[in-house]
Design a protein around this motif. Structure first.
Motif, PDB file in Angstrom:
ATOM      1  N   ALA A 157      67.357  33.040  50.273  1.00  0.00           N
ATOM      2  CA  ALA A 157      68.617  33.718  51.193  1.00  0.00           C
ATOM      3  C   ALA A 157      68.061  33.227  52.712  1.00  0.00           C
ATOM      4  O   ALA A 157      67.282  33.921  53.084  1.00  0.00           O
ATOM      5  N   ILE A 158      69.258  32.372  53.144  1.00  0.00           N
ATOM      6  CA  ILE A 158      69.061  32.124  54.604  1.00  0.00           C
ATOM      7  C   ILE A 158      69.821  32.700  55.382  1.00  0.00           C
ATOM      8  O   ILE A 158      71.002  32.947  55.526  1.00  0.00           O
ATOM      9  N   VAL A 159      69.174  33.779  56.187  1.00  0.00           N
ATOM     10  CA  VAL A 159      69.649  34.710  57.013  1.00  0.00           C
ATOM     11  C   VAL A 159      70.043  34.023  58.404  1.00  0.00           C
ATOM     12  O   VAL A 159      69.002  33.597  59.163  1.00  0.00           O
ATOM     13  N   THR A 160      71.310  34.346  58.941  1.00  0.00           N
ATOM     14  CA  THR A 160      71.632  33.751  60.336  1.00  0.00           C
ATOM     15  C   THR A 160      72.649  34.461  60.849  1.00  0.00           C
ATOM     16  O   THR A 160      73.565  35.156  60.060  1.00  0.00           O
ATOM     17  N   ALA A 161      72.707  34.973  62.039  1.00  0.00           N
ATOM     18  CA  ALA A 161      73.708  35.573  62.939  1.00  0.00           C
ATOM     19  C   ALA A 161      74.530  34.513  63.411  1.00  0.00           C
ATOM     20  O   ALA A 161      74.561  33.561  63.636  1.00  0.00           O
ATOM     21  N   LEU A 162      75.630  35.056  63.450  1.00  0.00           N
ATOM     22  CA  LEU A 162      76.845  34.481  63.921  1.00  0.00           C
ATOM     23  C   LEU A 162      77.019  34.427  65.376  1.00  0.00           C
ATOM     24  O   LEU A 162      77.805  33.553  65.809  1.00  0.00           O
ATOM     25  N   ALA A 163      76.325  35.242  65.976  1.00  0.00           N
ATOM     26  CA  ALA A 163      76.088  35.353  67.549  1.00  0.00           C
ATOM     27  C   ALA A 163      75.012  36.137  67.735  1.00  0.00           C
ATOM     28  O   ALA A 163      74.479  36.963  67.149  1.00  0.00           O
ATOM     29  N   PRO A 176      71.424  36.092  68.374  1.00  0.00           N
ATOM     30  CA  PRO A 176      71.605  34.819  68.702  1.00  0.00           C
ATOM     31  C   PRO A 176      72.579  33.797  68.200  1.00  0.00           C
ATOM     32  O   PRO A 176      72.822  33.990  67.145  1.00  0.00           O
ATOM     33  N   GLU A 177      72.602  32.565  68.870  1.00  0.00           N
ATOM     34  CA  GLU A 177      73.934  31.683  68.399  1.00  0.00           C
ATOM     35  C   GLU A 177      73.341  30.997  66.911  1.00  0.00           C
ATOM     36  O   GLU A 177      71.972  30.846  66.802  1.00  0.00           O
ATOM     37  N   PRO A 178      74.303  30.716  66.083  1.00  0.00           N
ATOM     38  CA  PRO A 178      73.445  30.048  64.869  1.00  0.00           C
ATOM     39  C   PRO A 178      73.130  28.835  65.007  1.00  0.00           C
ATOM     40  O   PRO A 178      73.391  28.132  66.022  1.00  0.00           O
ATOM     41  N   LEU A 227      75.117  36.067  56.380  1.00  0.00           N
ATOM     42  CA  LEU A 227      75.739  35.776  57.877  1.00  0.00           C
ATOM     43  C   LEU A 227      75.762  37.220  58.193  1.00  0.00           C
ATOM     44  O   LEU A 227      76.293  38.123  57.664  1.00  0.00           O
ATOM     45  N   THR A 228      75.118  37.530  59.373  1.00  0.00           N
ATOM     46  CA  THR A 228      74.743  38.852  60.021  1.00  0.00           C
ATOM     47  C   THR A 228      75.951  38.836  61.235  1.00  0.00           C
ATOM     48  O   THR A 228      76.198  37.821  61.810  1.00  0.00           O
ATOM     49  N   GLY A 247      64.720  33.126  58.210  1.00  0.00           N
ATOM     50  CA  GLY A 247      65.407  33.000  59.315  1.00  0.00           C
ATOM     51  C   GLY A 247      64.880  33.137  60.435  1.00  0.00           C
ATOM     52  O   GLY A 247      63.645  33.762  60.431  1.00  0.00           O
ATOM     53  N   HIS A 248      65.388  32.686  61.501  1.00  0.00           N
ATOM     54  CA  HIS A 248      64.475  32.792  62.790  1.00  0.00           C
ATOM     55  C   HIS A 248      64.528  34.342  63.279  1.00  0.00           C
ATOM     56  O   HIS A 248      65.534  35.002  63.062  1.00  0.00           O
ATOM     57  N   SER A 249      63.988  34.492  64.423  1.00  0.00           N
ATOM     58  CA  SER A 249      63.877  35.882  64.779  1.00  0.00           C
ATOM     59  C   SER A 249      65.188  36.396  65.369  1.00  0.00           C
ATOM     60  O   SER A 249      65.896  35.624  66.105  1.00  0.00           O
ATOM     61  N   GLY A 250      65.434  37.776  65.181  1.00  0.00           N
ATOM     62  CA  GLY A 250      66.495  38.210  66.056  1.00  0.00           C
ATOM     63  C   GLY A 250      67.815  38.359  65.054  1.00  0.00           C
ATOM     64  O   GLY A 250      68.662  38.709  65.887  1.00  0.00           O
ATOM     65  N   VAL A 251      67.849  37.494  63.998  1.00  0.00           N
ATOM     66  CA  VAL A 251      69.129  37.657  63.210  1.00  0.00           C
ATOM     67  C   VAL A 251      69.168  38.748  62.299  1.00  0.00           C
ATOM     68  O   VAL A 251      70.305  38.914  61.659  1.00  0.00           O
TER      69      VAL A 251
END
Length: 336
Positions: free
Chosen positions: A123-129, A131-133, A156-157, A208-212
């Motif tokens: 599961a690749i967790v990434t924020a939509l904003a 931080p920026e994807p 997608l968070t 996922g990178h930090s903060g997502v």
């Protein structure tokens, strides 16, 4: 007067062998009585293993000192496997792995690091904003998942801050599974039901990178976990590392999630560059007309004509650029 160099055998001292007189052997005990457990966490040279529902703390046997033992591993244990306070078992064997997820520090580092074992979904967790994807990070995780034989899932968070469809356009050709989530004002998470369904009865690694928002999801999925939640730096736009080690957590309704520390890079030095095209199936067929020795990143590559003809779908050009960015980064010809 006897000669100076006359010797009597009885006067010759024999240095004792402190290790005994048994010949050395490379044969190791089979440990047929070892019980099987699953590694759920690692902390300062001690492994927590689950044996028939009971957590057991163990150390690594000397013969395994150079073998990485990671969450998800099924291992053979001997010694005190009661799980009582102060007890310590010993890991003597690592069972055959069905999958293992690897990464390197960068694309030139020859040392690969095994992150988790026996997971069937990434599961690749990434924020939509905020931080920026980072699409390139997502691409790298996808390549690592395909290389490991794992099913990729996009999570997608923060969908309240940006439209997820804009981000998903770049991956339309891959037909990826995805779940869109957001934290409501009351603390509940929208999309949680879909996420539960995607994780049910599977062993899933969260990266996922930090903060997502990865730790936030884990705390909701597994109540009482209390994984530390970080915040995004307003100046750099990057999150602070909160989780410091990978840990496997059992989902209440079946299945497991393995939460990994936030990463800022996902090196692919362990993946053969010639195999990259295999992980972009919508482009792979277009290489049939490539000249011998084509790197898929030169002026004679047939992929440009393939994409321009529409064979790779509407996202073909974006996917081709993703492929080429990965190749350049892997070969050290361009910063990612």
């Amino acid at each position: 007067m006897g000669r100076r160099y006359d010797y009597d055998e009885s006067r010759i001292g024999v240095r004792p062998n402190p290790k005994g007189n048994r010949p050395r052997t490379k044969d190791r005990p089979a440990h047929a009585d070892a019980v099987i457990g699953m590694v759920t966490g690692v902390d300062r040279g001690r492994w927590t293993c689950l044996v028939e529902g009971q957590p057991v703390v163990a150390m690594r046997a000397r013969e395994l000192r150079r073998s990485p033992i990671v969450p998800g591993d099924r291992v053979g244990l001997v010694g005190d496997t009661s799980g009582a306070d102060g007890s310590l078992a010993r890991i003597v064997r690592i069972e055959e792995r069905s999958t293992f997820l690897r990464r390197t520090a960068d694309d030139t580092d020859p040392v690969e690091r095994v992150l988790v074992a026996n997971a069937d979904q990434l599961a690749i967790v990434t924020a939509l904003a905020d931080p920026e994807p980072r699409p390139r990070m997502v691409d790298r995780c996808l390549v690592a998942a395909y290389d490991a034989g794992m099913h990729p899932l996009l999570v997608l968070t923060k969908s309240d801050l940006a439209d997820p469809q804009e981000f998903l356009k770049s991956y339309a050709g891959l037909e990826l599974s995805y779940v869109v989530t957001q934290v409501r004002d009351d603390g509940m998470i929208e999309g949680l039901g879909e996420l539960h369904s995607a994780l049910a009865d599977r062993m899933t690694v969260l990266v996922g990178h930090s903060g997502v928002g990865k730790s936030t999801l884990v705390n909701v999925l597994v109540p009482g976990t209390d994984r530390a939640v970080g915040h995004v730096n307003a100046v750099t736009g990057r999150g602070r590392h909160t989780s410091t080690s990978a840990v496997a957590l059992e989902l209440p309704d079946g299945g497991w999630v393995i939460d990994t520390p936030g990463v800022r890079s996902f090196g692919l030095a362990h993946v053969d560059p010639d195999s990259f095209i295999d992980h972009f199936p919508e482009l792979a067929a277009g290489t049939d007309d490539c000249p011998r020795g084509c790197t898929h990143d030169d002026e004679y590559c047939a992929l440009d004509a393939w994409v321009d003809a529409g064979h790779a779908g509407t996202s073909g050009r974006a996917r081709l650029e993703s492929l080429r960015r990965l190749l350049r980064s892997r070969l050290g010809t361009e910063e990612d």
